[in-house]
Write a protein that holds these residues in place. Structure first.
Motif, PDB file in Angstrom:
ATOM      1  N   GLN A  87      11.426 -27.086   5.104  1.00 47.02           N
ATOM      2  CA  GLN A  87      10.175 -26.996   4.355  1.00 47.02           C
ATOM      3  C   GLN A  87       9.022 -27.657   5.117  1.00 47.02           C
ATOM      4  N   TYR A  88       9.284 -28.820   5.682  1.00 42.86           N
ATOM      5  CA  TYR A  88       8.224 -29.574   6.372  1.00 42.86           C
ATOM      6  C   TYR A  88       7.772 -28.865   7.645  1.00 42.86           C
ATOM      7  N   LEU A  89       8.736 -28.431   8.449  1.00 43.70           N
ATOM      8  CA  LEU A  89       8.382 -27.747   9.695  1.00 43.70           C
ATOM      9  C   LEU A  89       7.704 -26.417   9.415  1.00 43.70           C
ATOM     10  N   GLY A  90       8.165 -25.735   8.376  1.00 43.01           N
ATOM     11  CA  GLY A  90       7.525 -24.476   8.005  1.00 43.01           C
ATOM     12  C   GLY A  90       6.088 -24.686   7.571  1.00 43.01           C
ATOM     13  N   ALA A  91       5.853 -25.748   6.804  1.00 36.83           N
ATOM     14  CA  ALA A  91       4.491 -26.056   6.360  1.00 36.83           C
ATOM     15  C   ALA A  91       3.590 -26.400   7.547  1.00 36.83           C
ATOM     16  N   ARG A  92       4.130 -27.126   8.528  1.00 37.06           N
ATOM     17  CA  ARG A  92       3.336 -27.476   9.706  1.00 37.06           C
ATOM     18  C   ARG A  92       2.971 -26.232  10.518  1.00 37.06           C
ATOM     19  N   ARG A  93       3.925 -25.325  10.651  1.00 37.77           N
ATOM     20  CA  ARG A  93       3.631 -24.093  11.398  1.00 37.77           C
ATOM     21  C   ARG A  93       2.565 -23.276  10.698  1.00 37.77           C
ATOM     22  N   ARG A  94       2.652 -23.198   9.372  1.00 36.92           N
ATOM     23  CA  ARG A  94       1.662 -22.429   8.623  1.00 36.92           C
ATOM     24  C   ARG A  94       0.289 -23.089   8.704  1.00 36.92           C
ATOM     25  N   ALA A  95       0.259 -24.405   8.628  1.00 41.59           N
ATOM     26  CA  ALA A  95      -1.021 -25.115   8.719  1.00 41.59           C
ATOM     27  C   ALA A  95      -1.647 -24.924  10.094  1.00 41.59           C
ATOM     28  N   ALA A  96      -0.820 -24.960  11.133  1.00 38.03           N
ATOM     29  CA  ALA A  96      -1.330 -24.771  12.495  1.00 38.03           C
ATOM     30  C   ALA A  96      -1.887 -23.374  12.700  1.00 38.03           C
ATOM     31  N   ALA A  97      -1.331 -22.424  11.958  1.00 40.09           N
ATOM     32  CA  ALA A  97      -1.795 -21.037  12.080  1.00 40.09           C
ATOM     33  C   ALA A  97      -2.943 -20.729  11.127  1.00 40.09           C
ATOM     34  N   PHE A 150      14.574 -30.443   3.510  1.00 40.31           N
ATOM     35  CA  PHE A 150      13.293 -31.098   3.789  1.00 40.31           C
ATOM     36  C   PHE A 150      12.758 -30.700   5.160  1.00 40.31           C
ATOM     37  N   ALA A 151      13.635 -30.676   6.158  1.00 41.24           N
ATOM     38  CA  ALA A 151      13.206 -30.344   7.514  1.00 41.24           C
ATOM     39  C   ALA A 151      12.650 -28.927   7.585  1.00 41.24           C
ATOM     40  N   VAL A 211      32.745 -37.168   2.129  1.00 39.86           N
ATOM     41  CA  VAL A 211      32.555 -35.748   2.430  1.00 39.86           C
ATOM     42  C   VAL A 211      31.560 -35.125   1.453  1.00 39.86           C
ATOM     43  N   ALA A 212      31.800 -35.313   0.158  1.00 40.94           N
ATOM     44  CA  ALA A 212      30.901 -34.737  -0.845  1.00 40.94           C
ATOM     45  C   ALA A 212      29.487 -35.294  -0.701  1.00 40.94           C
ATOM     46  N   TYR A 213      29.397 -36.623  -0.547  1.00 37.83           N
ATOM     47  CA  TYR A 213      28.066 -37.218  -0.381  1.00 37.83           C
ATOM     48  C   TYR A 213      27.433 -36.796   0.943  1.00 37.83           C
ATOM     49  N   GLY A 214      28.246 -36.629   1.966  1.00 38.58           N
ATOM     50  CA  GLY A 214      27.732 -36.174   3.257  1.00 38.58           C
ATOM     51  C   GLY A 214      27.171 -34.775   3.183  1.00 38.58           C
ATOM     52  N   VAL A 215      27.895 -33.883   2.487  1.00 34.23           N
ATOM     53  CA  VAL A 215      27.406 -32.510   2.302  1.00 34.23           C
ATOM     54  C   VAL A 215      26.085 -32.518   1.554  1.00 34.23           C
ATOM     55  N   ALA A 216      25.990 -33.351   0.510  1.00 34.89           N
ATOM     56  CA  ALA A 216      24.745 -33.451  -0.256  1.00 34.89           C
ATOM     57  C   ALA A 216      23.603 -33.951   0.631  1.00 34.89           C
ATOM     58  N   ALA A 217      23.890 -34.969   1.441  1.00 35.31           N
ATOM     59  CA  ALA A 217      22.853 -35.527   2.310  1.00 35.31           C
ATOM     60  C   ALA A 217      22.382 -34.508   3.340  1.00 35.31           C
ATOM     61  N   VAL A 218      23.324 -33.781   3.928  1.00 32.69           N
ATOM     62  CA  VAL A 218      22.964 -32.756   4.915  1.00 32.69           C
ATOM     63  C   VAL A 218      22.118 -31.670   4.266  1.00 32.69           C
ATOM     64  N   ALA A 219      22.517 -31.236   3.064  1.00 29.72           N
ATOM     65  CA  ALA A 219      21.766 -30.190   2.367  1.00 29.72           C
ATOM     66  C   ALA A 219      20.335 -30.635   2.094  1.00 29.72           C
TER      67      ALA A 219
END
Length: 441
Positions: free
Chosen positions: A238-248, A235-236, A222-230
């Motif tokens: 930050q990455y998707l936000g960066a792609r949207r900004r780059a596209a714009a 990352f998702a 559970v603890a490791y799962g919460v860490a992995a999800v966080a």
């Protein structure tokens, strides 16, 4: 002005071009020869790699843009001092207990953050938290109401009280300080009335509310799962936000920077998970606190409502002229503060398994406000984050916990906490003045 006064030689154009600008390309662009085109400073920083980031970090420190650096450094110093004096301080058991201890007051502090972002204050949250816990106890224990319904009633009590405070402030024009000071007295009196002559109502140790602070997920997954999800979600986003900004065509973080940020979060998250698993596992109370922080952080940073809250804290009149319903936002913010106060009150009652006449009194109010300010939320409005509540409570909780381990009197704890609060406000004031001097405030 004559045409000759406007003309410059190409050499002069290059020499006089300020940092962050480049000479315009006149080849078919229609731009006047010798004109300059602004370049976003973030692009220049990122082109230089990590050396550029280090230079930018030093510039921010000199110009007063300190962020959470002071509180993180302060927390590290506090932990180092107490660990050197008692090796049990950074033990898994002690840190796990600390993580549960900070949740109740931390939730109240989250509501305070919202109010501080408006540049206002709410002095009633302690009394509201006590009244909410008393409301739950009377309904669930004395009257046999289903605990889920009793919890809902307690939270609604906080929300309605906060809305009432907001109404008098936003619509009638009574200063928030006065409204909430009156609330501090009135709701504390109502709490005593609700509790009755007994003064204390013990909660069912196996009930819903008791479980909130006393349940641990013993499975290490559970603890490791919460860490992995966080880490994965971070990352998702930050990455998707960066792609949207780059596209714009907007400057965005490169993948290398996102990877470094994610790696740092992974170290913290999995380190915390490992430590918690050395004792009883992930506490339910801490998980609830983190979920609330993530949800409200999303509200503040990624919704139009959050932008309105920051706009009001920055300049109320400008926000009004921009078409923001100032009264509605103010009422809603105080309602959120009341709801979070009620939630925090339930968590505190859960930890001590009782609702009593001392609920919401003592230094609870001061700790909730101090946590928000120490964590980095400005008293002057317009700057802060809900994560301030977590950082600030870690500082306050660590001081209290460390001194308890060392057997130091509570009086000394209050003095040290007061000094830390004063230091946080001084840093905030100096930071704002420095930013104004640098032309960024």
């Amino acid at each position: 002005m004559s045409e000759t006064n406007l003309s410059k030689t190409p050499a002069a154009d290059t020499a006089d071009t300020p940092a962050g600008t480049v000479p315009a390309d006149t080849g078919g662009t229609g731009a006047a020869k010798g004109a300059t085109v602004a370049v976003d400073p973030r692009l220049l920083v990122r082109e230089q790699g990590f050396a550029g980031y280090w230079t930018e970090f030093k510039r921010k420190m000199r110009s007063g843009e300190l962020g959470s650096v002071p509180v993180v450094v302060g927390l590290a110093i506090i932990w180092a001092i107490f660990q050197s004096m008692d090796s049990a301080f950074l033990s898994a058991e002690n840190l796990s207990n600390l993580s549960v201890y900070i949740v109740g007051t931390g939730l109240i502090s989250v509501g305070i953050v919202f109010v501080l972002l408006l540049g206002e204050i709410d002095l009633s949250v302690g009394s509201v938290s006590g009244l909410a816990s008393a409301t739950f106890a009377v309904l669930a224990v004395n009257n046999g109401v289903n605990e889920w319904l009793a919890v809902l009633a307690a939270l609604l009590t906080g929300a309605v009280i906060g809305a009432v405070h907001g109404f008098f402030f936003a619509k009638i024009g009574v200063p928030a300080f006065v409204v909430t000071l009156a609330g501090l007295l009135a709701w504390n009196g109502l709490m005593l009335k609700v509790l009755g002559t007994t003064g204390t109502i013990n909660l069912d140790s196996e009930g819903l509310v008791a479980t909130l602070s006393n349940h641990y997920f013993t499975d290490i997954a559970v603890a490791y799962g919460v860490a992995a999800v966080a880490v994965g979600v971070f990352f998702a986003v930050q990455y998707l936000g960066a792609r949207r900004r780059a596209a714009a065509g907007i400057p965005s973080r490169p993948l290398s920077e996102i990877a470094v940020r994610t790696a740092l979060l992974a170290v913290l998250a999995f380190g915390a998970a490992y430590m918690l698993n050395q004792y009883k596992g992930m506490p339910l109370a801490l998980l609830i606190f983190l979920v609330v922080l993530v949800a409200l952080d999303f509200v503040l940073k990624r919704t139009s409502y959050g932008r309105k809250v920051f706009a009001l804290g920055g300049n109320t009149e400008a926000a009004r002229r921009a078409g923001i319903n100032v009264a509605a936002v103010r009422i809603s913010v105080f309602s959120i503060a009341g709801t979070m106060a009620a939630f925090g009150g339930l968590m505190i009652a859960s930890r001590i398994l009782a609702a009593n006449q001392g609920a919401g009194t003592g230094n609870l109010l001061m700790e909730a406000i101090a946590a928000a300010v120490i964590g980095g939320t400005s008293l002057f409005g317009g700057r802060g984050t809900v994560w301030s509540a977590l950082l600030g409570m870690l500082v306050i909780g660590s001081i209290a916990n460390g001194m308890a381990l060392l057997g130091i009197a509570a009086a000394v704890q209050y003095m040290i906490t007061g000094a830390v609060l004063l230091a946080a406000v001084v840093i905030d004031s100096v930071s704002r003045r420095t930013q104004r001097s640098a032309g960024r405030g």
